[in-house]
Design a protein around this motif. Structure first.
Motif, PDB file in Angstrom:
ATOM      1  N   SER A 282       0.932  -1.206   0.184  1.00  0.00           N
ATOM      2  CA  SER A 282       0.388  -0.181   0.249  1.00  0.00           C
ATOM      3  C   SER A 282       1.310   1.514   0.280  1.00  0.00           C
ATOM      4  CB  SER A 282      -1.135  -0.002   1.261  1.00  0.00           C
ATOM      5  OG  SER A 282       0.101  -0.031   2.351  1.00  0.00           O
ATOM      6  N   GLN A 283       2.357   1.051  -0.021  1.00  0.00           N
ATOM      7  CA  GLN A 283       3.229   2.464   0.010  1.00  0.00           C
ATOM      8  C   GLN A 283       3.241   2.626  -1.376  1.00  0.00           C
ATOM      9  OE1 GLN A 283       7.201   2.154   1.742  1.00  0.00           O
ATOM     10  NE2 GLN A 283       6.696   3.130   3.780  1.00  0.00           N
ATOM     11  N   LYS A 284       2.753   4.249  -1.189  1.00  0.00           N
ATOM     12  CA  LYS A 284       2.736   4.912  -2.058  1.00  0.00           C
ATOM     13  C   LYS A 284       4.627   5.263  -2.519  1.00  0.00           C
ATOM     14  CE  LYS A 284      -1.608   6.840  -2.517  1.00  0.00           C
ATOM     15  NZ  LYS A 284      -2.481   7.831  -2.757  1.00  0.00           N
ATOM     16  N   LEU A 285       4.897   4.743  -3.907  1.00  0.00           N
ATOM     17  CA  LEU A 285       7.159   4.370  -3.561  1.00  0.00           C
ATOM     18  C   LEU A 285       6.971   6.219  -5.114  1.00  0.00           C
ATOM     19  CD1 LEU A 285       7.899   1.712  -2.842  1.00  0.00           C
ATOM     20  CD2 LEU A 285       7.998   4.031  -1.770  1.00  0.00           C
ATOM     21  N   PRO A 286       7.279   6.337  -5.530  1.00  0.00           N
ATOM     22  CA  PRO A 286       8.421   6.757  -7.002  1.00  0.00           C
ATOM     23  C   PRO A 286       8.352   6.236  -7.725  1.00  0.00           C
ATOM     24  CG  PRO A 286       9.277   8.036  -4.961  1.00  0.00           C
ATOM     25  CD  PRO A 286       8.578   6.887  -4.711  1.00  0.00           C
ATOM     26  N   ASP A 287       8.494   6.117  -9.137  1.00  0.00           N
ATOM     27  CA  ASP A 287       8.508   4.914 -10.267  1.00  0.00           C
ATOM     28  C   ASP A 287      10.074   5.100 -10.357  1.00  0.00           C
ATOM     29  OD1 ASP A 287       5.915   4.815 -10.664  1.00  0.00           O
ATOM     30  OD2 ASP A 287       5.426   6.591 -12.466  1.00  0.00           O
ATOM     31  N   ASP A 288      11.212   5.725  -9.599  1.00  0.00           N
ATOM     32  CA  ASP A 288      11.956   6.060 -10.188  1.00  0.00           C
ATOM     33  C   ASP A 288      12.703   6.107  -9.298  1.00  0.00           C
ATOM     34  OD1 ASP A 288      12.964   8.643  -9.891  1.00  0.00           O
ATOM     35  OD2 ASP A 288      12.409   8.876 -12.132  1.00  0.00           O
ATOM     36  N   VAL A 289      14.109   5.545  -9.027  1.00  0.00           N
ATOM     37  CA  VAL A 289      14.592   5.525  -7.505  1.00  0.00           C
ATOM     38  C   VAL A 289      15.688   6.971  -7.608  1.00  0.00           C
ATOM     39  CG1 VAL A 289      17.698   5.529  -9.133  1.00  0.00           C
ATOM     40  CG2 VAL A 289      17.323   4.697  -7.080  1.00  0.00           C
TER      41      VAL A 289
END
Length: 405
Positions: A282-289
């Motif tokens: 459920s964590q919203k993470l960016p698409d890139d590093v």
């Protein structure tokens, strides 16, 4: 050997491990790194590689062996060794009392100082190779930022015989390998000439390309890291793979973040690691590093963010002595905030130097400033440093100030 791949794919780690293997076998390893913000300083990566070697030599080989190498350098290069000492601080320390005698000869003007330094660096390699009867391996990182002068020196080391040996003899005693970002080398890049010379002279070279982890490979790594069977880690590693696309840097940073936030934790009663799959999913993470790292920096206090931004203006690594000089110039404390960044894994502190843990962290810190502010900050730092360089024998601060301006 050229190792290429996407940022965060593990190029530098692979090269570092190879360097350890060479050193363990009795070889000599010179290691340097090009820097996007130091392109105005020719030979910066080569000078830092030789400087690190001289420092390690004084520390590990003892005063007698160090003095022996210094005498061979003076015998081979004569008074011209002083020109090397000006760009390699630890060499100046190695030369000791001899340095003052050589300075008095520094009145002659060379018609082509760049060619002179290239020749002297090549002679330096020959001296240390013969002194220890060992092959020399030169590793240069981030070749996409290489300057023409440095690549010309590499060309000379690889393809020009010294006065006392044939090209084939030196070729068996000098090896070169480096890392560059994927797509960073094209026909306009200075390194292209090295490939052309290699083809003409039938010198073998290899180009290794690193890819991101496949899902199965990532699961093996997670399994070994957590000391659990692959069957037990498959669900967790699948989540990590979907969020990171298998980028090794993104994987390591995400797992550290999950551990810090308690979503990946050791269970002492069960004597194993456990995780909360639903919360991780459920964590919203960016698409890139890059964005992930930017968010990690944004989570720091204002003092830490500001200090990291200052550091990013001076390149991938800065020694503590220069930080002290910068504190004096800017009239502000930097070390305390930088030490906090070290504790949070954004920076490393090795041999009294602050290093960004990865290039992407430096890039993220630098990119957090808009273009106008970056220009203003560089100008401010250059103007603050310039007065401190006035009248001092060391040109380092003056060159850094000029580079900032």
């Amino acid at each position: 050997v050229i190792i290429s791949g996407a940022s965060g794919s593990g190029k530098t780690m692979l090269a570092t491990e190879f360097g350890k293997y060479v050193a363990a076998g009795g070889g000599i390893v010179l290691s340097g790194k090009f820097d996007q913000l130091k392109q105005g300083k020719p030979f910066s990566a080569l000078a830092s590689a030789f400087d690190l070697y001289c420092g390690n030599l004084m520390r590990d080989s003892g005063p007698l062996r160090t003095a022996e190498v210094a005498l061979k350098l003076i015998s081979s290069l004569g008074k011209e060794v002083y020109h090397l000492a000006r760009i390699i601080p630890n060499l100046a320390i190695m030369l000791g009392p001899s340095k003052s005698e050589l300075i008095s000869h520094d009145q002659e003007v060379c018609a082509n100082p760049q060619k002179q330094l290239q020749y002297l660096l090549c002679q330096f390699v020959d001296v240390i190779s013969s002194s220890f009867d060992a092959p020399v391996t030169l590793f240069l990182d981030d070749l996409q930022w290489a300057d023409i002068a440095s690549i010309d020196a590499v060309n000379q080391l690889l393809f020009t015989p010294d006065l006392s040996s044939s090209l084939s003899k030196r070729s068996n005693r000098f090896f070169f390998f480096g890392c560059c970002c994927e797509g960073g080398i094209n026909e306009q890049h200075p390194l292209w000439s090295v490939f052309c010379h290699a083809n003409l002279l039938h010198v073998k070279y290899s180009n290794l390309q690193l890819r991101c982890f496949e899902e199965d490979t990532l699961n093996v790594m997670v399994s070994e890291t957590l000391r659990l069977s692959p069957r037990l880690t498959w669900a967790f590693s699948s989540i990590v793979y979907r969020k990171t696309k298998g980028n090794p840097l993104f994987v390591s940073r995400l797992m550290l973040s999950l551990s810090k936030n308690g979503l990946l934790r050791p269970n002492l009663k069960r004597r194993r690691w456990e995780w909360d799959e639903k919360k991780i999913q459920s964590q919203k993470l960016p698409d890139d590093v890059a964005m992930f790292i930017t968010n990690s920096i944004e989570a720091q206090t204002e003092d830490v963010k500001s200090s990291i931004s200052v550091l990013s203006c001076f390149g991938a690594s800065v020694d503590n002595a220069f930080i002290k000089t910068l504190e004096k110039a800017l009239d502000r404390n930097l070390c305390d905030s930088l030490d906090k960044a070290v504790a949070d894994g954004l920076l490393d502190k090795v041999d009294d130097k602050y290093h960004f843990s990865h290039d992407r962290i430096q890039e993220a810190a630098y990119s957090m400033m808009d273009q106008l502010n970056r220009c203003n900050f560089h100008f401010k730092y250059g103007m603050a440093l310039a007065p401190l360089a006035d009248g001092k024998g060391d040109d380092g601060i003056l060159l850094t100030a000029a580079n900032q301006l």
